[in-house]
Scaffold this motif. Structure first.
Motif, PDB file in Angstrom:
ATOM      1  N   GLU A 126       0.811  -1.212   0.000  1.00 53.24           N
ATOM      2  CA  GLU A 126       0.000   0.000   0.000  1.00 53.24           C
ATOM      3  C   GLU A 126       0.845   1.262   0.000  1.00 53.24           C
ATOM      4  O   GLU A 126       0.329   2.358  -0.047  1.00 53.24           O
ATOM      5  CB  GLU A 126      -0.909   0.036   1.238  1.00 53.24           C
ATOM      6  CG  GLU A 126      -1.966  -1.057   1.255  1.00 53.24           C
ATOM      7  CD  GLU A 126      -1.566  -2.228   2.121  1.00 53.24           C
ATOM      8  OE1 GLU A 126      -0.900  -2.009   3.154  1.00 53.24           O
ATOM      9  OE2 GLU A 126      -1.913  -3.355   1.763  1.00 53.24           O
ATOM     10  N   ARG A 127       2.134   1.124   0.083  1.00 51.76           N
ATOM     11  CA  ARG A 127       3.016   2.286   0.143  1.00 51.76           C
ATOM     12  C   ARG A 127       3.540   2.623  -1.242  1.00 51.76           C
ATOM     13  O   ARG A 127       3.676   1.763  -2.097  1.00 51.76           O
ATOM     14  CB  ARG A 127       4.172   2.012   1.089  1.00 51.76           C
ATOM     15  CG  ARG A 127       3.692   1.811   2.503  1.00 51.76           C
ATOM     16  CD  ARG A 127       4.848   1.758   3.461  1.00 51.76           C
ATOM     17  NE  ARG A 127       4.333   1.462   4.786  1.00 51.76           N
ATOM     18  CZ  ARG A 127       4.818   0.537   5.577  1.00 51.76           C
ATOM     19  NH1 ARG A 127       5.862  -0.166   5.212  1.00 51.76           N
ATOM     20  NH2 ARG A 127       4.293   0.322   6.757  1.00 51.76           N
ATOM     21  N   ASP A 128       3.879   3.877  -1.420  1.00 53.35           N
ATOM     22  CA  ASP A 128       4.377   4.327  -2.719  1.00 53.35           C
ATOM     23  C   ASP A 128       5.861   4.055  -2.923  1.00 53.35           C
ATOM     24  O   ASP A 128       6.335   4.148  -4.037  1.00 53.35           O
ATOM     25  CB  ASP A 128       4.141   5.833  -2.872  1.00 53.35           C
ATOM     26  CG  ASP A 128       2.687   6.147  -3.117  1.00 53.35           C
ATOM     27  OD1 ASP A 128       1.948   5.258  -3.574  1.00 53.35           O
ATOM     28  OD2 ASP A 128       2.295   7.292  -2.855  1.00 53.35           O
ATOM     29  N   TRP A 129       6.592   3.701  -1.903  1.00 58.69           N
ATOM     30  CA  TRP A 129       8.039   3.624  -2.023  1.00 58.69           C
ATOM     31  C   TRP A 129       8.540   2.264  -2.502  1.00 58.69           C
ATOM     32  O   TRP A 129       9.712   2.111  -2.830  1.00 58.69           O
ATOM     33  CB  TRP A 129       8.707   3.973  -0.698  1.00 58.69           C
ATOM     34  CG  TRP A 129       8.370   3.032   0.428  1.00 58.69           C
ATOM     35  CD1 TRP A 129       7.284   3.091   1.246  1.00 58.69           C
ATOM     36  CD2 TRP A 129       9.113   1.883   0.846  1.00 58.69           C
ATOM     37  NE1 TRP A 129       7.304   2.052   2.136  1.00 58.69           N
ATOM     38  CE2 TRP A 129       8.423   1.300   1.927  1.00 58.69           C
ATOM     39  CE3 TRP A 129      10.300   1.302   0.408  1.00 58.69           C
ATOM     40  CZ2 TRP A 129       8.876   0.158   2.571  1.00 58.69           C
ATOM     41  CZ3 TRP A 129      10.750   0.159   1.051  1.00 58.69           C
ATOM     42  CH2 TRP A 129      10.033  -0.390   2.125  1.00 58.69           C
TER      43      TRP A 129
ATOM     44  N   GLU B  61       7.352  -1.467 -13.607  1.00 52.75           N
ATOM     45  CA  GLU B  61       7.575  -0.458 -12.562  1.00 52.75           C
ATOM     46  C   GLU B  61       8.911   0.223 -12.807  1.00 52.75           C
ATOM     47  O   GLU B  61       9.937  -0.427 -12.804  1.00 52.75           O
ATOM     48  CB  GLU B  61       7.567  -1.120 -11.189  1.00 52.75           C
ATOM     49  CG  GLU B  61       7.824  -0.185 -10.061  1.00 52.75           C
ATOM     50  CD  GLU B  61       6.804   0.940  -9.985  1.00 52.75           C
ATOM     51  OE1 GLU B  61       7.235   2.114 -10.020  1.00 52.75           O
ATOM     52  OE2 GLU B  61       5.601   0.663  -9.916  1.00 52.75           O
ATOM     53  N   SER B  62       8.888   1.522 -13.012  1.00 52.41           N
ATOM     54  CA  SER B  62      10.138   2.223 -13.310  1.00 52.41           C
ATOM     55  C   SER B  62      10.530   3.240 -12.242  1.00 52.41           C
ATOM     56  O   SER B  62      11.649   3.726 -12.258  1.00 52.41           O
ATOM     57  CB  SER B  62      10.030   2.930 -14.663  1.00 52.41           C
ATOM     58  OG  SER B  62       9.001   3.898 -14.615  1.00 52.41           O
ATOM     59  N   ARG B  63       9.630   3.535 -11.315  1.00 54.64           N
ATOM     60  CA  ARG B  63       9.937   4.634 -10.394  1.00 54.64           C
ATOM     61  C   ARG B  63      10.252   4.204  -8.968  1.00 54.64           C
ATOM     62  O   ARG B  63      10.618   5.014  -8.145  1.00 54.64           O
ATOM     63  CB  ARG B  63       8.800   5.655 -10.383  1.00 54.64           C
ATOM     64  CG  ARG B  63       7.489   5.136  -9.906  1.00 54.64           C
ATOM     65  CD  ARG B  63       6.420   6.231  -9.931  1.00 54.64           C
ATOM     66  NE  ARG B  63       5.184   5.744  -9.358  1.00 54.64           N
ATOM     67  CZ  ARG B  63       4.902   5.757  -8.068  1.00 54.64           C
ATOM     68  NH1 ARG B  63       5.756   6.241  -7.207  1.00 54.64           N
ATOM     69  NH2 ARG B  63       3.755   5.271  -7.630  1.00 54.64           N
ATOM     70  N   ARG B  64      10.116   2.940  -8.640  1.00 50.06           N
ATOM     71  CA  ARG B  64      10.403   2.509  -7.273  1.00 50.06           C
ATOM     72  C   ARG B  64      11.021   1.117  -7.259  1.00 50.06           C
ATOM     73  O   ARG B  64      10.875   0.357  -8.220  1.00 50.06           O
ATOM     74  CB  ARG B  64       9.142   2.567  -6.411  1.00 50.06           C
ATOM     75  CG  ARG B  64       7.975   1.872  -6.990  1.00 50.06           C
ATOM     76  CD  ARG B  64       6.691   2.112  -6.227  1.00 50.06           C
ATOM     77  NE  ARG B  64       5.656   1.419  -6.986  1.00 50.06           N
ATOM     78  CZ  ARG B  64       4.505   1.050  -6.528  1.00 50.06           C
ATOM     79  NH1 ARG B  64       4.180   1.326  -5.295  1.00 50.06           N
ATOM     80  NH2 ARG B  64       3.648   0.422  -7.285  1.00 50.06           N
ATOM     81  N   PRO B  65      11.698   0.776  -6.190  1.00 50.78           N
ATOM     82  CA  PRO B  65      12.283  -0.567  -6.082  1.00 50.78           C
ATOM     83  C   PRO B  65      11.191  -1.631  -6.086  1.00 50.78           C
ATOM     84  O   PRO B  65      10.056  -1.375  -5.690  1.00 50.78           O
ATOM     85  CB  PRO B  65      13.005  -0.550  -4.734  1.00 50.78           C
ATOM     86  CG  PRO B  65      13.111   0.877  -4.349  1.00 50.78           C
ATOM     87  CD  PRO B  65      11.998   1.601  -5.017  1.00 50.78           C
ATOM     88  N   VAL B  66      11.570  -2.823  -6.533  1.00 51.14           N
ATOM     89  CA  VAL B  66      10.641  -3.946  -6.613  1.00 51.14           C
ATOM     90  C   VAL B  66      11.224  -5.103  -5.814  1.00 51.14           C
ATOM     91  O   VAL B  66      12.407  -5.406  -5.928  1.00 51.14           O
ATOM     92  CB  VAL B  66      10.435  -4.385  -8.084  1.00 51.14           C
ATOM     93  CG1 VAL B  66       9.562  -5.619  -8.174  1.00 51.14           C
ATOM     94  CG2 VAL B  66       9.856  -3.246  -8.908  1.00 51.14           C
TER      95      VAL B  66
END
Length: 160
Positions: free
Chosen positions: A40-43, A86-91
Motif C-alpha cells: 500500500e506504500r508508494d516507495w 515499474e520504473s519509479r520505485r524498487p521492486v
C-alpha cells in the motif's frame, strides 16, 4: 524462497537488504509477513510471484506435481514483465527461483548491469520448519506435497 530485489540504485540496496533481514519470517504470503503494508506504500512494489502462475501451472501443482523447466519459463517471463512495468520505485519479488539458470534469467531480464540493481536474498531453513509452515498455509495451491520436488530442484545461491 528467494526474494529478488530490483533496485533503482545500488546505493539504496544496503538499507533495503538490512530492513529485510531485520523483519521476522513466519509464513506465507511473503509480502504480508516480510513487508507488512508495503504493497500500500508508494516507495516499494512487492510482487508475489505465485499469483502470476498460469491456470495450468496452478492445476499441476495442486495435484502435488512439480513444474518442469518448460512450465517455468513463461511464468518467469510474467514475473519479469510485472517487475519491469515499474520504473519509479524498487521492486521486491517473492518467488521460488530454485535454480541458478532461473536467477540468471531474472537478472538478465530485469536489466542488471552488474552494478547491483538485482540482488537475491535466499531464505533458508531446516526442512522441518519449511514443512510446518507449508502445512499451516491454508488455501494455497502449493502444498507440502511439493516440498520434496522443490528441495530436489533447489540449487542454493552462491557468492558468484
Amino acid at each position: 524462497m528467494i526474494l529478488v530485489l530490483r533496485l533503482l540504485s545500488p546505493r539504496i540496496g544496503c538499507w533495503l537488504l538490512l530492513a529485510l533481514f531485520a523483519m521476522r519470517v513466519q509464513s506465507a504470503p511473503v509480502e504480508a509477513e516480510l513487508l507488512p503494508g508495503a504493497s500500500e506504500r508508494d516507495w516499494l512494489l512487492v510482487i508475489e510471484a505465485d499469483g502470476l502462475h498460469s491456470a495450468a501451472n496452478v492445476a499441476h501443482m495442486a495435484q502435488g506435481l512439480g513444474l518442469t523447466d518448460e512450465m517455468r519459463w513463461p511464468w518467469l517471463e510474467a514475473v519479469c514483465a510485472a517487475a519491469r512495468s515499474e520504473s519509479r520505485r524498487p521492486v521486491v519479488i517473492a518467488c521460488s527461483a530454485l535454480r541458478r539458470v532461473y536467477r540468471d534469467f531474472l537478472r538478465n531480464w530485469l536489466g542488471d548491469s552488474g552494478e547491483g540493481e538485482v540482488r537475491f536474498l535466499f531464505l533458508d531453513g531446516p526442512r522441518s520448519l519449511i514443512e510446518d509452515r507449508l502445512r499451516a498455509r491454508a488455501g494455497h495451491f502449493a502444498t507440502v506435497t511439493l516440498l520434496d520436488s522443490q528441495l530436489a530442484t533447489l540449487e542454493p545461491p552462491s557468492a558468484n
